[in-house]
Scaffold this motif. Structure first.
Motif, PDB file in Angstrom:
ATOM      1  N   ASP A   1       0.899  -1.289   0.008  1.00  9.38           N
ATOM      2  CA  ASP A   1      -0.175   0.073   0.037  1.00  9.38           C
ATOM      3  C   ASP A   1       1.059   1.319   0.056  1.00  9.38           C
ATOM      4  OD1 ASP A   1      -2.253  -1.513  -0.010  1.00  9.38           O
ATOM      5  OD2 ASP A   1      -2.527  -1.565   2.165  1.00  9.38           O
ATOM      6  N   SER A   2       2.321   1.079   0.276  1.00 10.87           N
ATOM      7  CA  SER A   2       2.920   2.224   0.355  1.00 10.87           C
ATOM      8  C   SER A   2       4.113   2.084  -0.790  1.00 10.87           C
ATOM      9  CB  SER A   2       4.037   2.367   1.714  1.00 10.87           C
ATOM     10  OG  SER A   2       4.661   3.239   1.641  1.00 10.87           O
ATOM     11  N   SER A   3       5.022   3.224  -0.994  1.00 10.84           N
ATOM     12  CA  SER A   3       5.835   3.003  -1.927  1.00 10.84           C
ATOM     13  C   SER A   3       6.895   1.741  -1.978  1.00 10.84           C
ATOM     14  CB  SER A   3       6.858   4.244  -1.934  1.00 10.84           C
ATOM     15  OG  SER A   3       7.973   4.162  -2.779  1.00 10.84           O
ATOM     16  N   THR A   4       7.179   1.137  -3.029  1.00 15.70           N
ATOM     17  CA  THR A   4       8.046  -0.092  -3.077  1.00 15.70           C
ATOM     18  C   THR A   4       9.512   0.288  -3.423  1.00 15.70           C
ATOM     19  OG1 THR A   4       7.557  -0.251  -5.230  1.00 15.70           O
ATOM     20  CG2 THR A   4       6.266  -1.596  -3.473  1.00 15.70           C
ATOM     21  N   VAL A   5       9.828   1.482  -3.665  1.00 16.11           N
ATOM     22  CA  VAL A   5      11.106   2.059  -4.356  1.00 16.11           C
ATOM     23  C   VAL A   5      12.432   1.437  -3.289  1.00 16.11           C
ATOM     24  CG1 VAL A   5      12.596   3.762  -4.938  1.00 16.11           C
ATOM     25  CG2 VAL A   5      10.364   3.805  -5.618  1.00 16.11           C
ATOM     26  N   VAL A   6      12.051   1.906  -1.833  1.00 20.97           N
ATOM     27  CA  VAL A   6      13.072   1.359  -1.085  1.00 20.97           C
ATOM     28  C   VAL A   6      13.521  -0.131  -1.051  1.00 20.97           C
ATOM     29  CG1 VAL A   6      13.928   1.548   1.289  1.00 20.97           C
ATOM     30  CG2 VAL A   6      12.677   3.465   0.408  1.00 20.97           C
ATOM     31  N   LEU A   7      12.313  -0.858  -1.149  1.00 21.12           N
ATOM     32  CA  LEU A   7      12.507  -2.419  -0.832  1.00 21.12           C
ATOM     33  C   LEU A   7      13.206  -3.079  -2.237  1.00 21.12           C
ATOM     34  CD1 LEU A   7      12.270  -4.914   0.772  1.00 21.12           C
ATOM     35  CD2 LEU A   7       9.986  -5.163  -0.121  1.00 21.12           C
ATOM     36  N   ASP A   8      12.763  -2.363  -3.374  1.00 21.75           N
ATOM     37  CA  ASP A   8      13.342  -2.835  -4.847  1.00 21.75           C
ATOM     38  C   ASP A   8      14.654  -2.604  -4.820  1.00 21.75           C
ATOM     39  OD1 ASP A   8      12.644  -3.571  -7.293  1.00 21.75           O
ATOM     40  OD2 ASP A   8      13.542  -1.541  -7.795  1.00 21.75           O
ATOM     41  N   ASP A   9      15.150  -1.177  -4.055  1.00 24.70           N
ATOM     42  CA  ASP A   9      16.667  -0.861  -4.073  1.00 24.70           C
ATOM     43  C   ASP A   9      17.537  -2.051  -3.208  1.00 24.70           C
ATOM     44  OD1 ASP A   9      16.506   1.253  -5.763  1.00 24.70           O
ATOM     45  OD2 ASP A   9      16.259   2.628  -4.149  1.00 24.70           O
ATOM     46  N   ILE A  10      16.879  -2.534  -2.103  1.00 25.35           N
ATOM     47  CA  ILE A  10      17.528  -3.292  -1.321  1.00 25.35           C
ATOM     48  C   ILE A  10      17.382  -4.632  -2.065  1.00 25.35           C
ATOM     49  CG2 ILE A  10      17.338  -4.559   0.868  1.00 25.35           C
ATOM     50  CD1 ILE A  10      15.995  -2.092   1.858  1.00 25.35           C
ATOM     51  N   MET A  11      16.574  -5.199  -2.633  1.00 27.04           N
ATOM     52  CA  MET A  11      16.408  -6.259  -3.489  1.00 27.04           C
ATOM     53  C   MET A  11      17.595  -6.362  -4.419  1.00 27.04           C
ATOM     54  SD  MET A  11      13.902  -8.607  -2.663  1.00 27.04           S
ATOM     55  CE  MET A  11      13.516  -9.549  -4.176  1.00 27.04           C
TER      56      MET A  11
END
Length: 380
Positions: A111-121
């Motif tokens: 439900d929130s932005s996925t940018v941070v987790l995508d960068d960690i992945m």
């Protein structure tokens, strides 16, 4: 999920599973060269492609992650066999991985932005990896217990064999993690390494045999096999991931797990059946069959019990694997001394193998093809 790499060795051993003869005559050498290509995608717990709906929580935000892996393999295998007697044959197999590629993709839902987790992945799981080199080497013996092999063509029309072999981890295993061993973007080089071997020794005992008859001058074979495999418990370098805990710092994670872990691969049971028809007397055979493999759950022993459990099984993922494949192959023989073309006896084999959907779980579903040539030499 470093255990996904283990299917590479299952593939390398089954690509050349079936030969025209289980054993060869006394004082005969058989030299074989096999060239194979394969590609496949990770098959999850539901029989569908991908590992889906992994739940993860970061800084109070809930995420769901779908992951997809695809492998492409180009490999060679050299096989040397020697007949100590008409009933016992020594075998050594040396695979060479010419090119092994892995593509890794994912989708993140929140439900929130996925940018941070995508960068960690992207930091922990590069989209593309590749490697090449020596694979794991197998040494073993095959022994005729009862009956006569089909190449004798006399006496009882069946045979039962036993086999014992060991596969030694000569292939590259996962590199060790060093905090200062990083690329220009600060990504540890271990994360970009695609291992060829899991670094453990495999021991396998087999029971196999054949039933054969001639109908209207054509040989018909039914081959079957059953095997059990176990593995040594070995120290390996852990495959670091942040997805098992709400912590994304690699140095912190490595301290919790440790620099090395004890690993034991789950035991395996394998079954196979094949039918073979002589299309052209003493020249050409058509074969088709099916293989099935099931493994137990892997075990990890690190400084973190939580990580050990997560690596063995977690949401929609398990190291228990089930693999079923079908194959069809064509063999051309040039070994009859009265019909032989040229001075050297040889056998050509072309085959295609594909996985069976919904009978394959928690492993890669490969489609593969191979071309093999074998030659026979007499020695006293």
């Amino acid at each position: 999920m470093n255990s996904k790499i283990l299917f590479l060795f299952i593939l390398l051993s089954t690509l050349v599973l079936s030969q025209t003869h289980f054993t060869i005559p006394q004082n005969v050498w058989r030299l074989s060269f096999n060239q194979s290509i394969a590609s496949g995608k990770w098959i999850g717990h539901d029989g569908e492609k991908g590992l889906k709906d992994l739940k993860y929580k970061l800084k109070g935000i809930d995420y769901s992650i779908d992951q997809y892996w695809e492998h492409a393999l180009n490999a060679q295998e050299f096989t040397l066999e020697y007949g100590f007697s008409d009933k016992s044959t020594f075998i050594i197999q040396v695979p060479i991985v010419q090119k092994f590629n892995e593509d890794h993709a994912w989708l993140i839902f929140s439900d929130s932005s996925t940018v941070v987790l995508d960068d960690i992945m992207k930091f922990y799981f590069p989209n593309n990896k590749s490697n090449s080199g020596l694979g794991n080497v197998t040494v073993g013996m095959k022994k005729l217990f009862i009956g006569n092999p089909a190449w004798r063509g006399e006496g009882r029309k069946y045979s039962i064999y036993g086999g014992l072999d060991a596969t030694f981890p000569f292939g590259q295993s996962l590199k060790k993690y060093y905090p200062k061993d990083i690329d220009d973007n600060g990504i540890p080089n271990q994360f970009k390494h695609l291992p060829i071997s899991n670094g453990v020794t495999k021991w396998r005992g087999s029971l196999f045999g054949e039933l054969y008859r001639k109908i209207k001058g054509r040989l018909i074979n039914i081959n079957w096999s059953f095997s059990l495999s176990s593995y040594n418990r070995e120290l390996i370098n852990p495959s670091y991931s942040f997805l098992w805990i709400e912590e994304t710092g690699i140095d912190s994670i490595s301290k919790v797990i440790g620099n090395a872990v004890l690993f034991e691969q789950g035991k395996q049971i394998s079954l196979s059946i094949q039918g073979q028809l002589e299309l052209w007397p003493k020249r050409m055979f058509l074969s088709s069959g099916m293989d099935w493999m099931k493994s137990g759950r892997d075990q990890y022993f690190s400084n973190s019990d939580k990580w050990d459990t997560w690596m063995s099984s977690n949401n929609n993922y398990d190291t228990k694997k089930t693999l079923s494949t079908q194959f069809i192959k064509l063999n051309f023989l040039n070994i009859d001394p009265f019909k032989q073309y040229g001075p050297i006896p040889f056998e050509l084999e072309f085959g295609i193998r594909w996985y069976v959907p919904y009978l394959t779980y928690h492993t890669f579903g490969y489609t593969s093809s191979w071309l093999k040539i074998s030659s026979y030499f007499q020695a006293w």
